[in-house]
Structures are given as C-alpha cells and as structure tokens.
Design an enzyme around this catalytic site. Structure first.
Site, PDB file in Angstrom:
ATOM      1  N   GLY A 100       0.847  -1.167   0.108  1.00 44.36           N
ATOM      2  CA  GLY A 100      -0.056  -0.061   0.156  1.00 44.36           C
ATOM      3  C   GLY A 100       0.738   1.085  -0.154  1.00 44.36           C
ATOM      4  O   GLY A 100       0.522   2.461   0.187  1.00 44.36           O
ATOM      5  N   ARG A 120      -4.430 -12.412  -0.511  1.00 35.37           N
ATOM      6  CA  ARG A 120      -5.920 -12.101  -0.095  1.00 35.37           C
ATOM      7  C   ARG A 120      -6.574 -11.774  -1.012  1.00 35.37           C
ATOM      8  O   ARG A 120      -6.264 -11.773  -2.245  1.00 35.37           O
ATOM      9  CB  ARG A 120      -5.769 -11.030   1.048  1.00 35.37           C
TER      10      ARG A 120
END
Length: 663
Positions: free
Chosen positions: A166, A294
C-alpha cells in the site's frame, strides 16, 4: 470437507459490507466486529450479529487477534473472513484461527508468511524462475550493508518495506546523498505499519505499467488465473484507478504473465484467492513485484469481466470443495473500470481528510456498481484508511465503461469532508487515459500542482448557490411566521432590494448581489461584469431545479448551520456566507507556525525551543491514516514554543509549534 454455516468478518468499511452481502446471499450467518468509533457503521447494521472489540485506534481493536478470536468464540462463528488490510496477511492470525478450530477463509499461514515478506518472496520467485527486478533482498539489514548494496544498483532506486504494501515504507531515491535519511524514515514507517523494519532495495523501473494477475487455487491442486488488471494510475504508490483487462494486453503476453502467476502460486502450494503483481516495462518485459495473499480492493473489475463472485469462490474453496473451473472455462468479456473514492485533499499532496458525512448518495444506472460502507450522518474517522467507497462501471467496450464512469462520478454525492471525486473524473477524462496509455507516472506527468488545486466554482455555480441560500432563508422565514404570505417574499414598497452574499474561495473573496425580478426570478451580479438571470422552478429535498439564462439546471445541495454544499454539472463546491461571520475570524497568527493538517499521532519532534530553523526543514513527524508526514517550516525563523509532546495524539488544525519568522 470442512463445512461451516457462520462467518465472522474481521474487517470494517466497504470490504466488510461486500463480504456480508455475498455470505448472506449464500445463506450464511454473518458476524461483524467493530471498534467504538464504528459503533454506528453500515457493516455493523448489515450483519446478523456484532461484537465491539475495542477503541478506535487499530492497535486497540482491528489489529488485536485475540479480541477477534474471542468474538468468534462468543458468537459461535465457525469461519473468519479477513477481508484485506488489518490481519488479512498476518500468518500468526491465520494459524491462530486454525489452532482455535476456526476456518480461516484464505491461504495457509505458511503461504502468507512466505509471500508476506517481500525479501523472502523475491528469493522464492527467483528460485521458481519468475522474472524479478534487480536489487538487494538479503538477510543482512545493517545500514553499512544496505548502503554498500545500494551502490551496486542504478538510480533511481526504490526502498521498500519487506513486510509492507500500500505504499507504506516505500521511498524513491534519486541521489545517493539522500539514501541514509530515506532508509531511516522508511524503517520507522515500516516498523509502525507492519511491525518489521526489514527493507529491500530495487532498481526503479521508470514509467512501467502496474499489471496484476488474479489467481485462484483449491485444495485439490487446481490453479487458474482469471486474467489481469491494470492498476497503473497511482498516487503515493497507492492505486487510484484500476481496469480489466489491461488496455494494451495481447493474447501472447497474457498467456506468459498468466503462466508466471500460476507458477508463483503453485511454487508455494497456494490455496484460495491471490494476486501476483508485476511491473510491465515499456519494452514488454515484466517483473515480479509481490504476491498479495488475500482478496484485492480492485477485485470487482475481475468479477465483472468473468461473471464470477470471488467471495463466493473463497467460501467454496475454504470448505475444501474444488474450484469447478479449468483455465479453458475462464472467458473475459467486456471491460470494467474502478475508481477509489478517497477522503483526501488533492491540492495538499493528497492529504487524507476526516470529518462528517452530511450526505452520501451513490450513483445508480446501467453498468454502475458501488461498493461502500458509509451512510449519511456518520463520520470519516482519522483512525482508518481514507478510502471510503469504490465506484465500478462496466460495458461491452472500454469506451462504454469509461463514459459510464463519467456519468457515475457526476452523480456521486458526498457532502461534508473533502474527497477526490473531481480529480477522479479528471483522470477518466484525460487524453492519455482515454488512449489507454497511462503508466505509473501518469499522475505526476499529467497533473501539475496547479492542476491539482481545487478549481474555484464558476460564476454560474456561485449564482446558483446564492439563490438557493436566499430561497432557503425565505422558506425558513415563512415557516416561522403565520402572517407572511408566500406570494410577498420578494415584495418591496419601492424598487426591488438586492440581497448580498460574500463567498471565499481560496484567497479570492467574491461579493454577489441578488436582486428580485419577480416572485421566483433573480438577477445575480458580482463586482465585475458578470450577470445572469436565475429562475427557480422548484427547491425540494436537496434538489434545486432552475433555469439559468434560459438553460435548465438541476443542482443537488445540502445546507448545514453555516455552509451550503452544492453539486452541479459534475462539480462540487462548498459555500460559506462570510457576512454573518465578519469580525469572528480566527485570530491565530500564521507566520511560521506549524499546524496539524489532520488528526494523528505526533511521533517525533526534531527541534527544541530556541532552535533556528530554515525554510523546508523538517520540524516534526506525524502519523495519520497509516502514513508518515513530515511537517516542515514554511519560513526561516526561531522556534519560540512547542505546545505538544512526542507520542501524543493531536487534532486537525491544532497549533503544534510556534515559529517566529526571521526578519
């Protein structure tokens, strides 16, 4: 088979709502967890059961694995879906679920551990013959070793948190003199965000595309890829716009990238949904970047071009069932685009914002999907990531999906805290994006600081705002007086009397005069030569239908105690009539004072009272919304007072350091 009928969602916001929707549609009982700051959140209302797990800060709630496991035991949850972020890629949490007899809807702890560390993942991918970017991913993390290895890498160079993602703990280095300071800052940011200060170094690939491949694997050894997504439009290394398929993808390149992604997944015996991310260079070469173990934020674009529900597939695979899909079964149809609606100020280097949501009205229409976890009346909290919603459009072609996105953004209304909506629209309307040529350099190359500034509204919008405010004042006056006839609201015994409004947009003050022409018509003028005629057709329930110089206009608005929020023609603006507030302006002197730009924790003070400082010098470091921000001196001067201590929470607009500017 490992059957279950209840799922606890160990997350919040739009992804918690997204998982709850699919799980409930399949007949599963859903359990939400929430912090005290999220007690009235949408995901709490949607779930069948909900448990409070602590205070607002993530390290007191959503990052506490034992609290989440206690909530699962308390509610009888048989499975846990981690969403993304928080504990979704925490191997210890995945293993703790297994140890507690609870099914973790995701890959094994071993796979998470292998791919969660960028250094270890890169070493494993090199062994699996997956192309990787040149750099250093060694175990020795001493400053001397990192500085020495950096000398072997061509500039510019990326410093990355090995455990991160991120954009946190990631820094771009253009000259070697700044490397030592960059390493220190990246280490601190990585440790705070991920609990590990391990770093890797990589040669920066200039102007690449960020292309990722969605993979899925079951426990029977079946592994497929579901095509690719182009995620090149980014700011601060965080994605803003994603689309599927990649605009320049060829069948041959998709086959090679897909094969590499499947090989990466198989090399670690992966199960469930995963994403293998690549940098695609201008010459067609591609390099492994990382694997996210994920579900991804941008998974909806894959769902829309494959017709698959990825959350439903995750639940299916977690119960030991086969995928029921072969690679030949995967057909990509049409095109989909997703934009991330952030609470942020694009004019302040995309600085996250927080505050109230007075009105949230998502768009609707053919080919429009909105994933969100917000509602009118709630707050955007300073404790969490600033992404508040995703707008996704699809169509038979990229151009249809793009045009639908423009219309969807025009309809998107969020009144209260500032968002990046208008910037997203500018991206989608940009010629480089239209041509499908955007790279990771897109925002830096196409948007100057001046273009990122919030544009002042047009005179037409100013006139609309002034007339709406005046009409609302009339309505309030009539509602409070039984002796005033509605037909006399613009009556005067002499010539029509103009009303005055004064609005401030940035540094520019604007005076408007609104003169009645008849009962529902006004002549609006400013100090210059602008004038227009506004006829009010109707004003009801936050929608104003008007005629402006003969042109029909529909404007959406929200009135609070001191502000009017307006959206017209796809442009949002905020108005505050300054006349009632004359003499009440904030008297806190400016000079070189350091003000907190948002809520957060003051991590470090780099100066003391009495220190001389130079313009641009870093005086303090603030952590907010999972990012570090350097607070710098605007002018040379002397520190006269420090009003806060390191390690404390500070509020937005709080005075932190007083600096007397040098003469």
């Amino acid at each position: 088979m490992s059957r279950f009928n209840s799922i606890l969602i160990a997350n919040r916001g739009e992804i918690a709502c997204r998982v709850i929707r699919s799980a409930k549609a399949l007949g599963y009982r859903t359990i939400a967890v929430y912090s005290e700051a999220d007690s009235n959140a949408l995901h709490v209302q949607m779930a069948d059961d909900a448990v409070c797990i602590g205070a607002g800060p993530v390290n007191e709630s959503y990052l506490l694995a034992e609290r989440i496991l206690d909530a699962a035991r308390q509610t009888g949850a048989q499975a846990i879906h981690p969403g993304y972020g928080f504990l979704s890629e925490n191997a210890d949490f995945a293993q703790a679920c297994v140890d507690a007899g609870i099914i973790f809807i995701g890959p094994s702890a071993e796979a998470i551990n292998l791919m969660g560390n960028k250094a270890e993942a890169k070493r494993r991918m090199i062994q699996a013959d997956v192309p990787c970017v040149p750099g250093y991913e060694g175990v020795d993390q001493s400053d001397d070793t990192l500085l020495r290895e950096a000398g072997k890498i061509d500039l510019p160079m990326m410093v990355k948190a090995a455990a991160g993602g991120g954009g946190r703990g990631m820094r771009l280095v253009h000259n070697r003199e700044e490397l030592a300071d960059t390493l220190q800052l990246a280490r601190a940011e990585a440790l705070s965000a991920f609990g590990s200060d391990e770093l890797i170094l990589e040669q920066a690939i200039i102007r690449p595309r960020h292309v990722e491949v969605q993979v899925f694997a079951d426990s029977q050894g079946n592994t497929v890829h579901l095509g690719e997504r182009d995620c090149s439009v980014q700011r601060r290394h965080q994605k803003v716009v994603e689309e599927a398929p990649c605009p320049i993808m060829t069948d041959a390149l998709r086959e090679r990238m897909g094969a590499a992604a499947v090989a990466a997944a198989k090399s670690i015996n992966y199960q469930g949904a995963g994403t293998v991310e690549f940098l695609l260079a201008e010459n067609g070469a591609f390099y492994f970047l990382e694997m996210n173990t994920r579900l991804q934020v941008e998974h909806p674009v894959t769902e829309l071009i494959t017709g698959l529900d990825l959350v439903a597939l995750q639940i299916q695979v977690a119960q030991g069932e086969p995928l029921g899909l072969t690679q030949e079964d995967i057909k990509l149809q049409g095109h989909a685009i997703e934009v991330r609606l952030y609470a942020e100020d694009t004019s302040q280097d995309f600085l996250p914002t927080s505050g109230p949501i007075h009105l949230w009205s998502p768009p609707q229409g053919e080919g429009i999907r909105v994933d969100h976890g917000i509602r009118s009346g709630q707050e955007v909290s300073p404790y969490y990531d600033p992404m508040i919603a995703k707008v996704i459009t699809s169509g038979p072609s990229r151009e249809v999906a793009r045009l639908r996105m423009i219309e969807a953004l025009n309809q998107t209304l969020l009144f209260g805290t500032r968002t990046n909506r208008d910037f997203l629209k500018a991206c989608i309307e940009n010629e480089v994006f239209i041509e499908g040529a955007a790279t990771t350099a897109f925002i830096g190359e196409e948007f100057s600081p001046e273009q990122l500034e919030q544009r002042p509204p047009s005179f037409c919008n100013n006139a609309i705002a002034a007339v709406i405010e005046l009409q609302l004042q009339h309505q309030q006056a009539f509602a409070s007086s039984v002796n005033v006839a509605a037909g006399l609201k613009n009556w005067s015994s002499s010539t029509p009397m103009p009303s005055r409004k004064r609005y401030q947009h940035g540094e520019k003050a604007l005076d408007l005069w609104i003169t009645p022409d008849d009962e529902d018509t006004y002549i609006v003028t400013d100090e210059g030569d602008h004038t227009c005629t506004v006829n009010v057709i109707s004003i009801n329930d936050g929608i104003a239908k008007l005629s402006v110089d003969g042109r029909r206009v529909k404007a959406c608005f929200q009135k609070t105690a001191d502000k009017l929020y307006l959206s017209e023609g796809g442009v949002s603006s905020v108005y505050r009539d300054e006349i009632p507030f004359d003499g009440l302006q904030d008297q806190t002197a400016g000079g070189g004072n350091i003000i907190a730009p948002m809520h957060g924790q003051l991590l470090e003070l780099k100066v003391q009272t009495g220190d001389s400082v130079e313009a641009g010098q870093t005086l303090a470091i603030l952590e907010a919304m999972k990012m570090f921000y350097e607070l710098t001196a605007e002018t040379a001067g002397t520190v006269t007072d420090i009003l806060v201590e390191a390690g404390t929470q500070v509020a937005a607009d709080e005075l932190l350091i007083q600096v007397e500017a040098a003469e």
